[in-house]
Design an enzyme around this catalytic site. Structure first.
Site, PDB file in Angstrom:
ATOM      1  N   GLU A   1      15.905 -12.733  12.463  1.00 53.42           N
ATOM      2  CA  GLU A   1      16.977 -13.661  12.835  1.00 53.42           C
ATOM      3  C   GLU A   1      16.571 -15.088  12.450  1.00 53.42           C
ATOM      4  O   GLU A   1      15.753 -15.720  13.116  1.00 53.42           O
ATOM      5  CB  GLU A   1      17.233 -13.580  14.343  1.00 53.42           C
ATOM      6  CG  GLU A   1      18.449 -14.358  14.818  1.00 53.42           C
ATOM      7  CD  GLU A   1      19.767 -13.694  14.439  1.00 53.42           C
ATOM      8  OE1 GLU A   1      20.523 -14.351  13.681  1.00 53.42           O
ATOM      9  OE2 GLU A   1      20.039 -12.574  14.883  1.00 53.42           O
TER      10      GLU A   1
ATOM     11  N   HIS B   1      -0.306  -8.290  -3.168  1.00 56.41           N
ATOM     12  CA  HIS B   1      -0.372  -7.260  -2.119  1.00 56.41           C
ATOM     13  C   HIS B   1      -1.660  -7.348  -1.295  1.00 56.41           C
ATOM     14  O   HIS B   1      -1.739  -6.785  -0.196  1.00 56.41           O
ATOM     15  CB  HIS B   1      -0.234  -5.873  -2.745  1.00 56.41           C
ATOM     16  CG  HIS B   1       0.329  -4.836  -1.822  1.00 56.41           C
ATOM     17  ND1 HIS B   1       0.138  -4.858  -0.460  1.00 56.41           N
ATOM     18  CD2 HIS B   1       1.077  -3.719  -2.073  1.00 56.41           C
ATOM     19  CE1 HIS B   1       0.751  -3.809   0.083  1.00 56.41           C
ATOM     20  NE2 HIS B   1       1.321  -3.119  -0.869  1.00 56.41           N
TER      21      HIS B   1
END
Length: 451
Positions: A395, A173
């Site tokens: 995408e 993280h």
């Protein structure tokens, strides 16, 4: 009322029968490796986030892009990615001179694994439900490397019998927050399509450096010092037996919650946003589920925590392409009696006021607090929202993911917000994990508030 499906857990596959095919390392290009070796400063926000976050991105079959082709494309694209995200091929270390964590950008490599499952994507069942077996779709530790040389970033492509596949990504993280990870995914998709980066990253973490000298100008009730040994963090796992339950809120139900809140919300700066009303609902249910029979239990204070992006709140603003953790923990607190008796709109106001509290000066004060005291966020419940991060909107050459989710572990005091399947960001799933009696109360208050 919100749909709940706790009973799904008995139908989940317990073993995805995943077999590792190949495990390797991705290195930066030779040109990058010849640069002078450097370390990357980590801000005080990054410092307290030294744990792995694992996400899984599921894709339907695409005849033009079978998993074998995807794996090779991914390998090549990741080499280019670690050239610009150089820290992903580095290693976390404790700097002996400063006593702080930083990233040694030593080019030691990011992890890359290919694997296969004996099941089809459809046989995995409901992807929304948090199946612990999804952990097998992610690699965070490479067996070929010692514990002190594990990568900060590891990528696994797992093929399914149907031709579909999953991308499992493990990141420490300290490397990304949710928004910068989404930017990374957009950039990766661009590289896979052999296009320029959609958003060149800003890797300068010193933009969130503490002031000299540090100045704490606000009380920070959302933070607690590390040396307080009696305090536990909301990020810890629990050994209690917990019931998982998922509550689905449709876009229509969220709209009704907004209308309900607007009836009693003041004329100040707080808006009845989707996040504010859902978080207020979670806070009310979680606080009241913990109420014992004693009358004075309603007098106890409840604190809810939630992340707020500070990129646009600072002066000057952080670049939108900032790669580090540019989120701070906002909080709202009130007696349980208030959460029981006050109109819903007032609870929404308190949530909104918590976010509005985070101005440039408040953010700098919180960062300076971390410089002086070394601590972490602490409260009764943390709402972790994956709802509108947009991972499922990326995408790729083979299309958008069918679903994206974190690998979920037992966390009593963390409530997760997930998007709907196929990236419908208008509805939301609320995932709670509580002891059985508290879960029964949580569900009662959930339905009561919606009604």
């Amino acid at each position: 009322m919100g749909a709940s499906y706790q009973e799904c857990s008995s139908l989940l596959l317990q073993d995805l029968k995943v077999k590792i095919k190949e495990s390797s390392l991705i290195f930066p290009s030779e040109e990058t490796l010849t640069h002078e070796r450097k370390s990357m400063f980590l801000s005080n926000v990054d410092q307290v986030l030294n744990f792995d976050v694992q996400t899984v991105h599921f894709f339907r079959p695409n005849k033009e892009y079978p998993p074998e082709i995807v794996s090779e494309m991914m390998r090549k694209a990741l080499v280019r990615a670690v050239d610009v995200y150089e820290f992903l091929a580095g290693r976390l270390r404790l700097n002996p001179s400063s006593g702080r964590l930083d990233v040694d950008c030593n080019g030691a490599g990011a992890g890359f694994v290919t694997a296969e499952s004996e099941f089809t994507l459809e046989e995995l069942g409901d992807l929304v439900y948090p199946n612990p077996a999804f952990a097998k779709l992610v690699t965070s530790q490479l067996e070929s490397l010692p514990k002190d040389d594990q990568p900060l970033f590891a990528f696994q492509v797992t093929s399914f019998k149907c031709g579909g596949f999953a991308m499992g990504i493990s990141t420490n993280h300290t490397t990304f927050d949710g928004l910068s990870f989404k930017t990374f995914l957009d950039n990766l998709a661009s590289l896979l399509s052999e296009k320029p980066l959609s958003t060149p990253p800003c890797n300068d973490r010193s933009l969130l450096k503490a002031r000299t000298p540090p100045r704490v100008t606000f009380p920070h009730h959302e933070l607690v010092q590390l040396q307080d040994s009696e305090t536990t963090t909301v990020f810890e796992a629990t050994s209690e037996n917990l019931d998982f339950n998922i509550f689905k809120l449709s876009s229509q139900q969220i709209s009704r919650l907004k209308e309900k809140a607007s009836e009693s919300i003041g004329s100040g700066c707080v808006r009845a946003t989707g996040f504010n009303v859902v978080t207020a609902l979670v806070w009310r249910c979680k606080a009241l589920s913990s109420v014992k029979e004693e009358v004075d239990d309603l007098e106890k204070e409840s604190t809810i925590l939630y992340a707020v992006d500070i990129r646009g709140r600072l002066d000057p603003q952080l670049p939108s392409a900032y790669t580090g953790n540019a989120v701070l923990t906002a909080y709202a607190k009130a007696k349980r009696k208030i959460l029981l008796e006050e109109p819903f709109g007032r609870i929404v106001e308190m949530v909104g006021e918590g976010a509005n509290r985070i101005t440039d000066e408040y953010a700098r004060s919180a960062i300076d607090w971390g410089e002086m005291y070394k601590g972490f966020p602490h409260g009764e419940v943390l709402v972790s929202s994956w709802w509108k991060l947009g991972f499922a909107e990326v995408e790729y050459p083979w299309g958008k993911p069918k679903y994206c989710c974190p690998v979920v572990y037992h966390r009593k005091d963390i409530v997760l917000l997930f998007p709907d399947i196929d990236g419908d960001s208008k509805g939301v799933y609320v995932l709670a994990a509580l002891p059985s009696k508290e879960m029964t109360k949580f569900q009662k208050w959930f339905e009561d508030t919606l009604c």
